[in-house]
Enzyme design. Structure first.
Site, PDB file in Angstrom:
ATOM      1  N   HIS A  74      -5.049   6.119   7.452  1.00 37.77           N
ATOM      2  CA  HIS A  74      -3.818   6.044   6.668  1.00 37.77           C
ATOM      3  C   HIS A  74      -3.823   6.022   5.400  1.00 37.77           C
ATOM      4  O   HIS A  74      -3.142   6.675   4.445  1.00 37.77           O
ATOM      5  CB  HIS A  74      -3.315   4.517   7.151  1.00 37.77           C
ATOM      6  CG  HIS A  74      -2.174   3.950   6.205  1.00 37.77           C
ATOM      7  ND1 HIS A  74      -0.952   4.326   6.468  1.00 37.77           N
ATOM      8  CD2 HIS A  74      -2.319   3.349   5.184  1.00 37.77           C
ATOM      9  CE1 HIS A  74      -0.102   3.907   5.474  1.00 37.77           C
ATOM     10  NE2 HIS A  74      -1.159   3.079   4.730  1.00 37.77           N
ATOM     11  N   HIS A 122      -1.728   8.227   1.528  1.00 38.13           N
ATOM     12  CA  HIS A 122      -1.526   7.976   0.094  1.00 38.13           C
ATOM     13  C   HIS A 122      -2.343   8.761  -0.715  1.00 38.13           C
ATOM     14  O   HIS A 122      -1.491   9.071  -2.005  1.00 38.13           O
ATOM     15  CB  HIS A 122      -2.159   6.592   0.042  1.00 38.13           C
ATOM     16  CG  HIS A 122      -1.429   5.480   0.308  1.00 38.13           C
ATOM     17  ND1 HIS A 122      -0.235   4.996  -0.064  1.00 38.13           N
ATOM     18  CD2 HIS A 122      -1.571   4.512   1.527  1.00 38.13           C
ATOM     19  CE1 HIS A 122       0.306   3.880   0.690  1.00 38.13           C
ATOM     20  NE2 HIS A 122      -0.649   3.760   1.489  1.00 38.13           N
ATOM     21  N   GLU A 155       5.440   3.079   0.869  1.00 39.28           N
ATOM     22  CA  GLU A 155       4.978   3.058   2.344  1.00 39.28           C
ATOM     23  C   GLU A 155       6.162   3.813   3.321  1.00 39.28           C
ATOM     24  O   GLU A 155       5.874   4.820   4.111  1.00 39.28           O
ATOM     25  CB  GLU A 155       4.481   1.850   2.924  1.00 39.28           C
ATOM     26  CG  GLU A 155       3.503   1.264   2.209  1.00 39.28           C
ATOM     27  CD  GLU A 155       1.882   1.678   2.706  1.00 39.28           C
ATOM     28  OE1 GLU A 155       2.306   2.578   3.368  1.00 39.28           O
ATOM     29  OE2 GLU A 155       1.081   1.170   2.144  1.00 39.28           O
ATOM     30  N   SER A 180       1.513   8.931   8.032  1.00 32.82           N
ATOM     31  CA  SER A 180       0.444   8.839   8.615  1.00 32.82           C
ATOM     32  C   SER A 180       0.720   8.354   9.875  1.00 32.82           C
ATOM     33  O   SER A 180      -0.069   8.264  10.911  1.00 32.82           O
ATOM     34  CB  SER A 180      -0.600   7.856   7.881  1.00 32.82           C
ATOM     35  OG  SER A 180       0.122   6.692   7.776  1.00 32.82           O
TER      36      SER A 180
HETATM   37 FE    FE Z   1      -0.585   1.909   2.857  1.00 30.52          FE
END
Ligand code: FE
Ligand code: PHE
Length: 301
Positions: free
Chosen positions: A145, A150, A191, A210
């Protein structure tokens, strides 16, 4: 007993918003006082690398038409898709591109430590990977993730600047006791953000990018509520951490996001608190009077 210093690692797991009864699994004893730790790359097993390889393959297959172009262009900067990257290798490329670096952490870290790292253009990446049983869903962020979700957008100059500004803003919010309001901005942009492009809606949020199922869902499903980016609306909006989001917020560009969040938040926090006191917080999936919903992206369905 001494009062613990906030945001400094004392060898115990941090308390964070929205987590359950289960303690975080990271070993905080091996982290430095700023919560960073060495990525013990040689400790990964063949099964760990295989989990990463399968996750990477599953996600990259879905990106065309669903992820924003900036993400797709940068994802290969993570390096070989068949094993967990070495953080130092990624950092070397990232440093050249936007002056960011990634640093290992044992798992979720306290907000102030997190904000401080971001304000220094250092992005914390959890170094452990989920078990094969957690292939489809893991409660806490793991290396897949954090890295896959990111890091690609940190190669984009405008988004990279936004993340640093967010970190500095977080340190300020800590002093103003406004972290919960600011956390909603992170949630609904970094997010779970969507972006409107000439080719229709695309995803840029790491939680979406993700996720096995939420990527397609967030962009193409007629179900969720998609609203235009509105800072104060977002700060009033609660969120769930354990299901697909019932609403998303859509930006026009990373430049718009950067500019909309550039003003001093001190009076904004005050105003949002007053609005919340008068009208309450907003539950996920709500459409207020006068709010216009974005249509899903049919081209990608
Ligand atoms: Fe995150
Ligand atoms: N402008 C914000 C403040 O003054 C800081 C910030 C920037 C917060 C970008 C989030 C994102 O508090």
């Amino acid at each position: 007993m001494d009062t613990p210093v906030k945001g400094v690692n004392l060898g115990v797991a941090p308390v964070t918003y929205g987590t359950g009864d289960r303690p975080p699994r990271g070993d905080y004893g091996r982290a430095r006082s700023d919560y960073t730790c060495e990525q013990d790359w040689s400790a990964y097993t063949a099964a760990d690398h295989d989990t990463y390889r399968r996750l990477y393959a599953r996600q990259t297959r879905q990106l065309p038409g669903l992820a924003c172009d900036e993400f797709i262009a940068a994802v290969q900067q993570l390096g070989a898709p068949d094993r967990i990257p070495r953080f130092d290798d990624v950092s070397e490329r990232l440093l050249k591109a936007t002056g960011w670096q990634i640093v290992g952490v044992p798992g979720l870290i306290p907000e102030e430590a997190f904000f401080k790292l971001l304000s220094e253009r250092r992005f914390p990446v959890t170094d452990w990977i989920r078990t094969p049983e957690e292939f489809h869903y893991v409660v806490e962020p793991d290396v897949f993730h954090d890295l896959f979700g990111h890091v690609p957008l940190l190669f984009d100059p405008m988004f990279a600047d936004y993340m640093q500004a967010y970190g500095a803003g977080g340190l300020k919010a800590s002093r103003l006791d406004a972290c919960e309001l600011l956390a909603r901005l992170y949630w609904y942009t970094v997010e779970f953000g969507l972006i409107a492009t000439p080719q229709g809606l695309r995803a840029y949020g790491a939680g979406i990018l993700s996720s096995a199922g939420e990527l397609r869902h967030s962009v193409t499903s007629p179900e969720p509520v998609r609203l235009g980016f509105d800072l104060e609306r977002i700060m009033r909006s609660r969120y769930r951490i354990d299901t697909y989001q019932a609403n998303y917020f859509v930006i026009e560009s990373f430049g718009q996001l950067f500019e909309a969040t550039a003003p001093d938040f001190t009076p904004i926090y005050r105003r949002v608190r007053e609005t919340i006191a008068a009208q309450g917080e907003i539950e996920p999936g709500t459409v207020l009077a006068g709010e216009r919903r974005f249509a899903p992206n049919p081209a990608a369905a």
